[in-house]
Every structure is written in structure tokens, then in C-alpha cells.
Write a protein that holds these residues in place. Structure first.
Motif, short mmCIF file in Angstrom:
data_model
loop_
_atom_site.label_atom_id
_atom_site.label_comp_id
_atom_site.label_asym_id
_atom_site.label_seq_id
_atom_site.Cartn_x
_atom_site.Cartn_y
_atom_site.Cartn_z
N THR A 1 9.62 28.60 11.65
CA THR A 1 9.27 29.18 10.36
C THR A 1 8.23 28.34 9.62
O THR A 1 8.59 27.36 8.94
CB THR A 1 10.53 29.34 9.49
OG1 THR A 1 11.52 30.09 10.21
CG2 THR A 1 10.21 30.05 8.19
N PRO A 2 6.95 28.69 9.70
CA PRO A 2 5.94 27.95 8.93
C PRO A 2 6.12 28.17 7.43
O PRO A 2 6.42 29.28 6.99
CB PRO A 2 4.61 28.56 9.40
CG PRO A 2 4.93 29.36 10.62
CD PRO A 2 6.37 29.76 10.51
N ILE A 3 5.92 27.09 6.65
CA ILE A 3 5.96 27.19 5.20
C ILE A 3 4.93 26.23 4.62
O ILE A 3 4.81 25.10 5.08
CB ILE A 3 7.36 26.90 4.64
CG1 ILE A 3 7.40 27.10 3.11
CG2 ILE A 3 7.85 25.51 5.03
CD1 ILE A 3 8.80 27.03 2.50
N GLY A 4 4.16 26.69 3.64
CA GLY A 4 3.17 25.82 3.02
C GLY A 4 1.82 26.53 2.84
O GLY A 4 1.79 27.75 2.73
N PRO A 5 0.71 25.80 2.84
CA PRO A 5 0.68 24.34 2.96
C PRO A 5 1.14 23.61 1.70
O PRO A 5 1.51 22.46 1.73
CB PRO A 5 -0.80 24.04 3.23
CG PRO A 5 -1.52 25.19 2.60
CD PRO A 5 -0.63 26.38 2.77
N GLY B 1 -8.11 16.39 7.14
CA GLY B 1 -7.17 15.77 8.06
C GLY B 1 -5.77 15.59 7.52
O GLY B 1 -4.93 14.94 8.17
N LEU B 2 -5.45 16.14 6.33
CA LEU B 2 -4.07 16.04 5.83
C LEU B 2 -3.11 16.69 6.82
O LEU B 2 -3.36 17.79 7.32
CB LEU B 2 -3.94 16.72 4.47
CG LEU B 2 -4.52 16.00 3.24
CD1 LEU B 2 -4.29 16.86 2.00
CD2 LEU B 2 -3.91 14.61 3.06
N ILE C 1 3.21 15.72 2.66
CA ILE C 1 2.36 15.39 3.80
C ILE C 1 2.99 14.29 4.63
O ILE C 1 3.86 13.54 4.16
CB ILE C 1 0.94 14.96 3.36
CG1 ILE C 1 1.00 13.67 2.51
CG2 ILE C 1 0.25 16.09 2.60
CD1 ILE C 1 -0.37 13.07 2.22
N ARG C 2 2.56 14.19 5.89
CA ARG C 2 2.97 13.10 6.76
C ARG C 2 1.92 12.00 6.71
O ARG C 2 0.72 12.28 6.78
CB ARG C 2 3.14 13.59 8.19
CG ARG C 2 4.15 14.74 8.35
CD ARG C 2 4.26 15.14 9.81
NE ARG C 2 5.20 16.25 10.02
CZ ARG C 2 4.83 17.51 10.23
NH1 ARG C 2 3.54 17.83 10.25
NH2 ARG C 2 5.74 18.46 10.41
N THR C 3 2.38 10.76 6.58
CA THR C 3 1.49 9.61 6.61
C THR C 3 2.04 8.60 7.62
O THR C 3 3.14 8.77 8.15
CB THR C 3 1.38 8.94 5.23
OG1 THR C 3 2.60 8.22 4.95
CG2 THR C 3 1.16 9.98 4.12
N THR D 1 6.78 10.57 5.15
CA THR D 1 6.33 11.70 4.35
C THR D 1 6.13 11.27 2.89
O THR D 1 6.81 10.37 2.40
CB THR D 1 7.31 12.87 4.42
OG1 THR D 1 8.59 12.45 3.93
CG2 THR D 1 7.43 13.40 5.84
N ARG D 2 5.21 11.96 2.22
CA ARG D 2 4.92 11.70 0.82
C ARG D 2 4.69 13.01 0.09
O ARG D 2 3.99 13.90 0.61
CB ARG D 2 3.68 10.81 0.67
CG ARG D 2 3.79 9.43 1.30
CD ARG D 2 4.72 8.53 0.53
NE ARG D 2 4.72 7.15 1.06
CZ ARG D 2 5.54 6.71 2.00
NH1 ARG D 2 6.45 7.54 2.53
NH2 ARG D 2 5.49 5.45 2.41
#
Length: 275
Positions: free
Chosen positions: A173-177, A55-56, A6-8, A12-13
Motif C-alpha cells: 500500500t503506497p502512501i505519500g509522498p 534524491g529524498l 524521510i529515510r536518512t 527516519t526523520r
């Protein structure tokens, strides 16, 4: 277990996504986690700072992986719609890290292409270094499964016999979540689905895969060592836009939703780049 990047506000974490919070794993991204010995137990027991699920901001699941290996012609129905025979061996091509975006990021439609197509896919992430893997070793090397859409510039893909130039445009290219570990993910069972603005354009059971994830890990590891954080995209089923008559492609503002039952969902808005 679900793991994500995730972005914080502090960068990123890597996190474990629980039912009530996302718990930090003490690493900047998932690749860093997977490179640590004993990562499964460490991730399962981590008790770092927690983030509310609402909201992540999901970054690409893996940041700067060593390799992204993609498989073409791997669903029987897609091979048939393209008018080809079933292959004897996996069709492989590569993608580079800058092509990857997060599960809810915008898909960049490059100004130089008029034929951006969707390709919903099951992807797997490697969790242990492996070379010349037999079936048991290949299965053990899979850290888990995730959702990917191999958005493709068809006009660039077919300029030559080699596909790379159409497959790795930046931020496509979406990948995740998240990554779902094999004990919780249906590796060859579940519905793979793609929707455009709510309209279903691809819907196939994973059982239609020609070469399974385990077979792909074994085959690819015969060629090159697979490393923690590497991604293998296992191919797309029938229903792509290029095979339609007339062909249909993505446009500015289109919402692409890619999902796999039991694994997760990416939801991305397409944005046209300016010339």
C-alpha cells in the motif's frame, strides 16, 4: 504546508517540505509530530537540519499508526461499475501498518495471489484526538491529505464475506509522498488518477465521493476515538481491474502511478514475490 517522513543515514526523520529543501522537525516520523500539542505552529517554524529535495527517500508517511481505517464503495461511479446500490452508511474495513510503503517503494505482489488490483484513493491523516465529533470538530481534527493506493488481492478478498485478508498483505500500500495541510489541499476538489505504465486506468474528480472526509471522521469517531497519526483511506473510483471484462491485474514490473491534483504523486514498481 507539506509534511513528510524521510529515510536518512541516521534513521527516519519527519520533515517540512519547502520549495528548496526538506527541513527536519525534530522527530523520527510524522506520527510523533502530530502527537505534540501545537504541532502546526511548531512545524511551520522549525529550522532543523535541511536536506536537498533531489534524491529524498520517502518512507511511509506515517510509521506504525494506531489505526488505518479504509472505506469501500464510496465513489458513485465505482459503486455503479460493481453493480451495487448506493449505501446508506460507510462501508468500513481495516488495514495494518506493515501494509504501508513509501511513495516510491516497490509494491510486493504476493506469491499466493494471482489477482492483485489497483485502487487509487485520497487519504486523510488525523491531527488531534477526537471522539463523537460533530462536523466542526471533525474538520478541525484533519491534519491533512495524502495519496494512497489500496492494492488488493481480489482472490483473497472474496474468499469470505470479510475483506480484511485481501486488503492488508504486507508491503502493498503506497502512501505519500507527503501530507498537505487543509489550507492548501482540495479536500473534495481535484482529479484522482491512476496510471499503469503510463496508461490511465482511473480518472475521477473528488466531487464524486459519496461520504466526504469530514463525514467519515464524524462517523468513525462515533465508533472509536481517532488519534493523531491515524489514517482514513476514503475509497476508490471506477476503473479497477477486477470490474473489467476480462479482469485485469498487476504483474511483475508494472509501474503504478497514483496522483491527486494539488496533493501529490506516488510512483511504484510492482515486484513479484518468489514462492
Amino acid at each position: 504546508m507539506k509534511l513528510a517522513t524521510i529515510r536518512t543515514a541516521g534513521g527516519t526523520r519527519a520533515v517540512r517540505v519547502d520549495a528548496d529543501a526538506a527541513v527536519e522537525l525534530g522527530a523520527a516520523d510524522l506520527v510523533e509530530v502530530l502527537r505534540r500539542p501545537g504541532w502546526r505552529e511548531a512545524a511551520a517554524t522549525a529550522d532543523g537540519p535541511a536536506h536537498p529535495l533531489d534524491g529524498l527517500d520517502y518512507a511511509p508517511l506515517v510509521i506504525a499508526p494506531e489505526k488505518i481505517v479504509c472505506v469501500g464503495h464510496n465513489y458513485r461511479n465505482h459503486i455503479q461499475e460493481m453493480g451495487r446500490e448506493l449505501p446508506a452508511y460507510p462501508t468500513l474495513f481495516a488495514k495494518y501498518g506493515r501494509a504501508l510503503i513509501g511513495a516510491n517503494d516497490e509494491i510486493a505482489l504476493p506469491a499466493v495471489s494471482d489477482a492483485m488490483d489497483w485502487e487509487a484513493e485520497l487519504a486523510l491523516v488525523i491531527g488531534a484526538e477526537v471522539r463523537n465529533a460533530d462536523e466542526e470538530q471533525a474538520r478541525a481534527a484533519i491534519a491533512g491529505y495524502t495519496v494512497l493506493n489500496d492494492v488488493t488481492a481480489r482472490d483473497w478478498q472474496y474468499r469470505t464475506l470479510q475483506w480484511l485478508q485481501g486488503k492488508t498483505f504486507e508491503a502493498t500500500t503506497p502512501i505519500g509522498p507527503w501530507l498537505v495541510t487543509p489550507d492548501e489541499a482540495p479536500a473534495t476538489d481535484g482529479e484522482l488518477r491512476c496510471e499503469l505504465d503510463g496508461e490511465v486506468v482511473q480518472s475521477t474528480d473528488l466531487s464524486d465521493l459519496l461520504f466526504t472526509p469530514v463525514q467519515l471522521v464524524s462517523y468513525i469517531s462515533t465508533i472509536i476515538t481517532l488519534a493523531p497519526g491515524d489514517v482514513i483511506a476514503t475509497g476508490t473510483p471506477g476503473g479497477v481491474g477486477h470490474a473489467r471484462k476480462p479482469p485485469r491485474y498487476l504483474s511483475d514490473g508494472t509501474v503504478v502511478t497514483t496522483s491527486i491534483g494539488g496533493i501529490g504523486e506516488c510512483r511504484n514498481v510492482c515486484r513479484q514475490e518468489k514462492a
